[in-house]
Design a protein around this motif. Structure first.
Motif, PDB file in Angstrom:
ATOM      1  N   ILE A  94       0.999  -1.155  -0.162  1.00 14.12           N
ATOM      2  CA  ILE A  94       0.011  -0.102   0.189  1.00 14.12           C
ATOM      3  C   ILE A  94       0.761   1.230  -0.079  1.00 14.12           C
ATOM      4  N   PHE A  95       0.692   2.082  -1.134  1.00 16.18           N
ATOM      5  CA  PHE A  95       1.546   3.200  -1.151  1.00 16.18           C
ATOM      6  C   PHE A  95       0.805   4.532  -0.537  1.00 16.18           C
ATOM      7  N   ASN A  96       1.413   5.353   0.251  1.00 20.13           N
ATOM      8  CA  ASN A  96       1.017   6.602   0.444  1.00 20.13           C
ATOM      9  C   ASN A  96       0.831   7.535  -0.843  1.00 20.13           C
ATOM     10  N   ALA A  97      -0.149   7.766  -1.263  1.00 23.29           N
ATOM     11  CA  ALA A  97      -0.370   8.660  -2.419  1.00 23.29           C
ATOM     12  C   ALA A  97      -0.363  10.134  -2.214  1.00 23.29           C
ATOM     13  N   THR A  98      -0.077  10.627  -0.942  1.00 22.29           N
ATOM     14  CA  THR A  98      -0.029  12.023  -0.465  1.00 22.29           C
ATOM     15  C   THR A  98       0.997  12.800  -1.345  1.00 22.29           C
ATOM     16  N   ALA A  99       2.021  12.301  -1.904  1.00 17.51           N
ATOM     17  CA  ALA A  99       2.910  12.980  -2.846  1.00 17.51           C
ATOM     18  C   ALA A  99       2.316  13.216  -4.145  1.00 17.51           C
ATOM     19  N   CYS A 100       1.166  12.734  -4.464  1.00 14.85           N
ATOM     20  CA  CYS A 100       0.323  12.914  -5.820  1.00 14.85           C
ATOM     21  C   CYS A 100      -0.229  14.234  -5.654  1.00 14.85           C
ATOM     22  N   MET A 105      -7.999  14.705  -2.150  1.00 17.19           N
ATOM     23  CA  MET A 105      -7.718  14.754  -3.526  1.00 17.19           C
ATOM     24  C   MET A 105      -8.892  15.151  -4.690  1.00 17.19           C
ATOM     25  N   ASN A 106      -8.744  15.845  -5.385  1.00 20.75           N
ATOM     26  CA  ASN A 106      -9.967  16.168  -6.341  1.00 20.75           C
ATOM     27  C   ASN A 106      -9.807  15.107  -7.461  1.00 20.75           C
ATOM     28  N   PHE A 107     -10.881  14.265  -7.538  1.00 18.25           N
ATOM     29  CA  PHE A 107     -10.815  13.086  -8.385  1.00 18.25           C
ATOM     30  C   PHE A 107     -11.606  13.779  -9.776  1.00 18.25           C
ATOM     31  N   GLY A 108     -12.069  14.895  -9.852  1.00 20.17           N
ATOM     32  CA  GLY A 108     -12.744  15.398 -11.005  1.00 20.17           C
ATOM     33  C   GLY A 108     -14.310  15.164 -10.923  1.00 20.17           C
TER      34      GLY A 108
END
Length: 146
Positions: free
Chosen positions: A83-89, A114-117
């Motif tokens: 499981i990767f922390n996607a906070t850098a995204c 996060m804004n997924f659109g």
């Protein structure tokens, strides 16, 4: 399907960019998906597996890619089940996370909203098991856990 754990998650890879530097494979950079993500997020062109042309930094190695792109490549190509922390995204990575999740079950952790659109999607929130289908539903749930 995309599953997200909001906040700290046991056994997450908290610093994917550092993990990427030690784990990526040259073949990842030769894929169309990696080239498209790098072009879109970092505005750079892959010349070869060891050379990327950045309009800002000039010639760089994969080690100098943004944390977002490094995390996206791990999400797409690492098959360890980690499981990767996607906070850098940033939000510019959201569409890529959704695209990757179309082709594989993907679990990430996030420490921010996060804004997924504006489109429709399915994201399972692991904190409570709720599946959200759009940004409004996402926002109704995300702040309960962050």
């Amino acid at each position: 399907m995309l599953s997200i754990y909001l906040g700290d998650c046991d056994n997450e890879i908290y610093n994917p960019p550092l993990y990427f530097i030690n784990q990526y494979e040259d073949s990842w950079l030769e894929t169309d998906l990696a080239k498209r993500m790098i072009r879109d997020v970092d505005k750079s062109e892959v010349v070869g597996p060891h050379l990327i042309q950045s309009p800002v930094l000039g010639p760089i190695s994969p080690r100098e890619l943004s944390g977002g792109v490094k995390t996206l490549m791990l999400l797409a190509f690492d098959n360890s089940g980690k499981i990767f922390n996607a906070t850098a995204c940033g939000d510019n990575c959201a569409k890529w996370i959704l695209e990757i999740a179309k082709n594989k079950d993907l679990t990430i952790s996030l420490h921010h909203s996060m804004n997924f659109g504006d489109g429709e999607y399915a994201i399972k929130i692991l904190n409570n098991g709720v599946v959200v289908h759009n940004q409004e539903e996402w926002l109704d749930v995300v702040y309960d856990f962050l």
